[in-house]
Design a protein around this motif. Structure first.
Motif, PDB file in Angstrom:
ATOM      1  N   PHE A 103      12.638   0.224   2.650  1.00  0.00           N
ATOM      2  CA  PHE A 103      13.223  -0.013   1.324  1.00  0.00           C
ATOM      3  C   PHE A 103      12.126  -0.099   0.265  1.00  0.00           C
ATOM      4  O   PHE A 103      12.219   0.527  -0.799  1.00  0.00           O
ATOM      5  CB  PHE A 103      14.034  -1.311   1.369  1.00  0.00           C
ATOM      6  N   ASP A 104      11.067  -0.866   0.548  1.00  0.00           N
ATOM      7  CA  ASP A 104       9.973  -1.032  -0.413  1.00  0.00           C
ATOM      8  C   ASP A 104       9.228   0.284  -0.636  1.00  0.00           C
ATOM      9  O   ASP A 104       8.841   0.605  -1.769  1.00  0.00           O
ATOM     10  CB  ASP A 104       9.014  -2.106   0.081  1.00  0.00           C
ATOM     11  N   LEU A 105       9.017   1.072   0.409  1.00  0.00           N
ATOM     12  CA  LEU A 105       8.279   2.330   0.265  1.00  0.00           C
ATOM     13  C   LEU A 105       9.070   3.363  -0.533  1.00  0.00           C
ATOM     14  O   LEU A 105       8.497   4.111  -1.340  1.00  0.00           O
ATOM     15  CB  LEU A 105       7.926   2.877   1.650  1.00  0.00           C
ATOM     16  N   VAL A 106      10.378   3.420  -0.329  1.00  0.00           N
ATOM     17  CA  VAL A 106      11.199   4.341  -1.131  1.00  0.00           C
ATOM     18  C   VAL A 106      11.188   3.922  -2.597  1.00  0.00           C
ATOM     19  O   VAL A 106      11.051   4.763  -3.500  1.00  0.00           O
ATOM     20  CB  VAL A 106      12.640   4.381  -0.576  1.00  0.00           C
ATOM     21  N   TYR A 107      11.337   2.642  -2.849  1.00  0.00           N
ATOM     22  CA  TYR A 107      11.289   2.136  -4.231  1.00  0.00           C
ATOM     23  C   TYR A 107       9.944   2.452  -4.894  1.00  0.00           C
ATOM     24  O   TYR A 107       9.895   2.900  -6.046  1.00  0.00           O
ATOM     25  CB  TYR A 107      11.533   0.625  -4.212  1.00  0.00           C
ATOM     26  N   SER A 108       8.844   2.236  -4.176  1.00  0.00           N
ATOM     27  CA  SER A 108       7.521   2.497  -4.739  1.00  0.00           C
ATOM     28  C   SER A 108       7.301   3.976  -4.986  1.00  0.00           C
ATOM     29  O   SER A 108       6.677   4.361  -5.988  1.00  0.00           O
ATOM     30  CB  SER A 108       6.442   1.949  -3.789  1.00  0.00           C
ATOM     31  N   ALA A 109       7.802   4.850  -4.100  1.00  0.00           N
ATOM     32  CA  ALA A 109       7.668   6.287  -4.317  1.00  0.00           C
ATOM     33  C   ALA A 109       8.426   6.721  -5.558  1.00  0.00           C
ATOM     34  O   ALA A 109       7.942   7.535  -6.354  1.00  0.00           O
ATOM     35  CB  ALA A 109       8.159   7.046  -3.086  1.00  0.00           C
ATOM     36  N   ALA A 110       9.613   6.183  -5.782  1.00  0.00           N
ATOM     37  CA  ALA A 110      10.364   6.518  -6.992  1.00  0.00           C
ATOM     38  C   ALA A 110       9.667   6.019  -8.251  1.00  0.00           C
ATOM     39  O   ALA A 110       9.769   6.635  -9.319  1.00  0.00           O
ATOM     40  CB  ALA A 110      11.768   5.926  -6.903  1.00  0.00           C
ATOM     41  N   LEU A 111       8.912   4.925  -8.119  1.00  0.00           N
ATOM     42  CA  LEU A 111       8.279   4.319  -9.282  1.00  0.00           C
ATOM     43  C   LEU A 111       6.932   4.950  -9.606  1.00  0.00           C
ATOM     44  O   LEU A 111       6.583   5.118 -10.787  1.00  0.00           O
ATOM     45  CB  LEU A 111       8.101   2.820  -9.034  1.00  0.00           C
ATOM     46  N   HIS A 112       6.157   5.346  -8.599  1.00  0.00           N
ATOM     47  CA  HIS A 112       4.764   5.755  -8.821  1.00  0.00           C
ATOM     48  C   HIS A 112       4.491   7.229  -8.553  1.00  0.00           C
ATOM     49  O   HIS A 112       3.417   7.708  -8.928  1.00  0.00           O
ATOM     50  CB  HIS A 112       3.829   4.909  -7.952  1.00  0.00           C
ATOM     51  N   ALA A 113       5.363   7.941  -7.864  1.00  0.00           N
ATOM     52  CA  ALA A 113       5.097   9.342  -7.528  1.00  0.00           C
ATOM     53  C   ALA A 113       5.208  10.218  -8.772  1.00  0.00           C
ATOM     54  O   ALA A 113       5.762   9.811  -9.811  1.00  0.00           O
ATOM     55  CB  ALA A 113       6.058   9.825  -6.446  1.00  0.00           C
ATOM     56  N   GLY A 114       4.666  11.437  -8.663  1.00  0.00           N
ATOM     57  CA  GLY A 114       4.748  12.371  -9.776  1.00  0.00           C
ATOM     58  C   GLY A 114       6.155  12.894  -9.994  1.00  0.00           C
ATOM     59  O   GLY A 114       7.041  12.724  -9.143  1.00  0.00           O
ATOM     60  N   PRO A 115       6.411  13.547 -11.128  1.00  0.00           N
ATOM     61  CA  PRO A 115       7.767  14.039 -11.428  1.00  0.00           C
ATOM     62  C   PRO A 115       8.301  15.007 -10.378  1.00  0.00           C
ATOM     63  O   PRO A 115       9.480  14.920  -9.987  1.00  0.00           O
ATOM     64  CB  PRO A 115       7.591  14.718 -12.790  1.00  0.00           C
ATOM     65  N   ARG A 116       7.480  15.952  -9.907  1.00  0.00           N
ATOM     66  CA  ARG A 116       7.949  16.917  -8.919  1.00  0.00           C
ATOM     67  C   ARG A 116       8.257  16.230  -7.593  1.00  0.00           C
ATOM     68  O   ARG A 116       9.252  16.548  -6.918  1.00  0.00           O
ATOM     69  CB  ARG A 116       6.892  18.001  -8.716  1.00  0.00           C
ATOM     70  N   ALA A 117       7.426  15.264  -7.199  1.00  0.00           N
ATOM     71  CA  ALA A 117       7.700  14.531  -5.963  1.00  0.00           C
ATOM     72  C   ALA A 117       8.983  13.725  -6.067  1.00  0.00           C
ATOM     73  O   ALA A 117       9.737  13.602  -5.091  1.00  0.00           O
ATOM     74  CB  ALA A 117       6.520  13.613  -5.642  1.00  0.00           C
ATOM     75  N   VAL A 118       9.271  13.179  -7.244  1.00  0.00           N
ATOM     76  CA  VAL A 118      10.505  12.413  -7.426  1.00  0.00           C
ATOM     77  C   VAL A 118      11.718  13.323  -7.295  1.00  0.00           C
ATOM     78  O   VAL A 118      12.737  12.954  -6.682  1.00  0.00           O
ATOM     79  CB  VAL A 118      10.484  11.703  -8.791  1.00  0.00           C
ATOM     80  N   LEU A 119      11.640  14.521  -7.859  1.00  0.00           N
ATOM     81  CA  LEU A 119      12.758  15.466  -7.718  1.00  0.00           C
ATOM     82  C   LEU A 119      13.002  15.806  -6.253  1.00  0.00           C
ATOM     83  O   LEU A 119      14.161  15.859  -5.795  1.00  0.00           O
ATOM     84  CB  LEU A 119      12.457  16.725  -8.527  1.00  0.00           C
ATOM     85  N   ARG A 120      11.927  16.045  -5.512  1.00  0.00           N
ATOM     86  CA  ARG A 120      12.085  16.349  -4.091  1.00  0.00           C
ATOM     87  C   ARG A 120      12.639  15.158  -3.328  1.00  0.00           C
ATOM     88  O   ARG A 120      13.431  15.307  -2.388  1.00  0.00           O
ATOM     89  CB  ARG A 120      10.739  16.764  -3.516  1.00  0.00           C
ATOM     90  N   LEU A 121      12.227  13.971  -3.711  1.00  0.00           N
ATOM     91  CA  LEU A 121      12.712  12.769  -3.046  1.00  0.00           C
ATOM     92  C   LEU A 121      14.207  12.570  -3.299  1.00  0.00           C
ATOM     93  O   LEU A 121      14.953  12.183  -2.388  1.00  0.00           O
ATOM     94  CB  LEU A 121      11.919  11.559  -3.530  1.00  0.00           C
ATOM     95  N   ARG A 122      14.645  12.852  -4.491  1.00  0.00           N
ATOM     96  CA  ARG A 122      16.076  12.733  -4.790  1.00  0.00           C
ATOM     97  C   ARG A 122      16.875  13.749  -3.981  1.00  0.00           C
ATOM     98  O   ARG A 122      17.944  13.418  -3.419  1.00  0.00           O
ATOM     99  CB  ARG A 122      16.313  12.932  -6.281  1.00  0.00           C
ATOM    100  N   ALA A 123      16.363  14.960  -3.936  1.00  0.00           N
ATOM    101  CA  ALA A 123      17.058  15.981  -3.149  1.00  0.00           C
ATOM    102  C   ALA A 123      17.094  15.604  -1.668  1.00  0.00           C
ATOM    103  O   ALA A 123      18.123  15.767  -0.988  1.00  0.00           O
ATOM    104  CB  ALA A 123      16.367  17.333  -3.333  1.00  0.00           C
ATOM    105  N   ALA A 124      15.992  15.055  -1.162  1.00  0.00           N
ATOM    106  CA  ALA A 124      15.953  14.664   0.245  1.00  0.00           C
ATOM    107  C   ALA A 124      16.914  13.512   0.530  1.00  0.00           C
ATOM    108  O   ALA A 124      17.534  13.459   1.616  1.00  0.00           O
ATOM    109  CB  ALA A 124      14.534  14.256   0.630  1.00  0.00           C
TER     110      ALA A 124
END
Length: 412
Positions: A103-124
């Motif tokens: 839970f904490d790692l997903v939250y941190s990725a959404a908060l700190h990752a780059g825009p393209r990584a966030v889009l991929r994370l949402r799709a995943a």
């Protein structure tokens, strides 16, 4: 209450004072919470039964908490490591402690990752929800179990992702608001600078059109009077000396007026040199022409001084001599200028044989001299001396500060 305040201060400044400290404290607290959950028996959440000792989940929990240390600098890598550890934990039956880590790692990725990584994370995340629905329906064929698996995957991945994205948007909006406030402040400063520039230009015009014109007229009339030959005689010589003093004072005033006008007009080219102590001889000559018996007390050569100190010293001496000429015409004046340690000492003693109750020059002159001295961190004093010579004394001390290159000597 005092203990609580101390503990809160230590928590905010030491434990959570920096980003790195917050990451470490998050990992440590998650590890402690996970160990408490393991000890409570909250394991085997995926197969319904613990597989052997519950403490086998402590290893994946420790690795997952180590991955949390890189969640700010390398959020995507930390998340991938957490997913791998989560898969190992699921194979062992699963534990609630690893759910906290994921839970904490997903939250941190959404908060700190780059825009393209966030889009991929949402799709995943949405792909995982759809995949869980397909697997549940294929494996069981029951709608209830399929919906339950879809809700589990949604709560596990999409909820912390949505939370992190919401916090990220709030931070971006706050950053935009700060940038807009900075732009508005810069714009206000520019407008204020334009207003000040216009006011300075107006002051320069007024000085040029009014004051400078009148001073120029005084100098011209004095020069015209001097052009006529004068008959020899004591009175005529004194009048001619007075006219020469008027003309010299007028020309000096015009020069200084021009310097002030150019200073007010910042875009009007190079400025005239500010008055310095190397022009002190001319100042004393002007005082003698005004009828004062001026004597420069022998002093050591004045060492190189900053321009601000020399200008303030020159103006203080100029104003003191002007007051002496007004209030003690024809009197004797002693001028002292010497450096002692890190202080420049100035003193002007005027004697007129009278000691009245009124303070000579008790107006803007004394106030201006005091402000010039105190603005540099110095001291100023003026008043009657307590000896029998009935002297009016003006004394100032100015800090020398950092020397400059040009040597200055105060001569007679």
């Amino acid at each position: 209450m005092g203990v609580v305040a101390v503990l809160r201060h230590v928590w905010l400044t030491r434990v959570r004072g920096t980003e790195r400290a917050r990451d470490v404290s998050d990992a440590v607290l998650t590890a402690l919470a996970g160990l408490v959950l393991v000890a409570s028996g909250l394991v085997g959440i995926w197969n319904g039964e613990p597989a052997g000792s519950p403490w086998v989940h402590a290893g994946p929990l420790a690795v997952g908490c180590l991955a949390m240390l890189g969640k700010r600098r390398h959020p995507v890598a930390a998340l991938l490591a957490g997913v791998a550890v989560f898969a190992v934990d699921v194979a062992l039956g699963g534990s609630v402690g690893l759910l906290l880590v994921l839970f904490d790692l997903v939250y941190s990725a959404a908060l700190h990752a780059g825009p393209r990584a966030v889009l991929r994370l949402r799709a995943a995340s949405w792909a995982l929800v759809v995949l869980s629905l397909l697997v549940g329906w294929t494996a069981t064929g029951e709608l209830r179990i399929t919906v339950f698996l879809g809700l589990q995957s949604f709560a596990l991945v999409t909820t912390p992702l949505w939370w992190g994205l919401a916090v990220r948007r709030e931070r971006e909006l706050a950053a935009l608001a700060r940038a807009r406030a900075d732009d508005l402040r810069d714009l206000a400063e520019l407008r204020a600078a334009e207003v000040r520039a216009e006011e300075r230009a107006q002051m320069a015009r007024d000085l040029h059109d009014a004051v400078a014109g009148n001073v120029s007229a005084i100098a011209l009339h004095a020069e015209a009077a001097l052009a006529h030959p004068a008959a020899p005689g004591g009175a005529a010589d004194r009048e001619r000396a007075a006219l020469e003093a008027v003309r010299a004072a007028g020309l000096t005033s015009l020069e200084e007026m021009r310097a002030m006008i150019l200073l007010l007009r910042a875009d009007s080219g190079p400025l005239a040199a500010a008055p310095r102590l190397d022009r002190l001889d001319g100042l004393l000559a002007g005082a003698r022409a005004a009828g004062l018996d001026v004597r420069l007390v022998p002093a050591r050569p004045v060492p190189p001084l900053p321009a601000a100190v020399e200008q303030a010293a020159y103006r203080i001496l100029q104003e003191a001599l002007t007051n002496a000429a007004k209030h003690a015409p024809g009197g004797r004046v002693e001028v002292t200028a010497a450096v002692s340690g890190d202080r420049l000492g100035l003193r002007v003693d005027s004697e007129d044989g009278r000691r009245g109750t009124a303070v000579p020059g008790a107006g803007l002159g004394l106030l201006t001299m005091r402000e010039r001295a105190e603005s540099l961190g110095g001291r100023f004093a003026a008043g009657w001396s307590d000896d029998a010579r009935s002297r009016w004394s003006v004394a100032a001390e100015l800090p020398v500060g950092v020397p400059v290159e040009r040597p200055v000597e105060v001569g007679r």
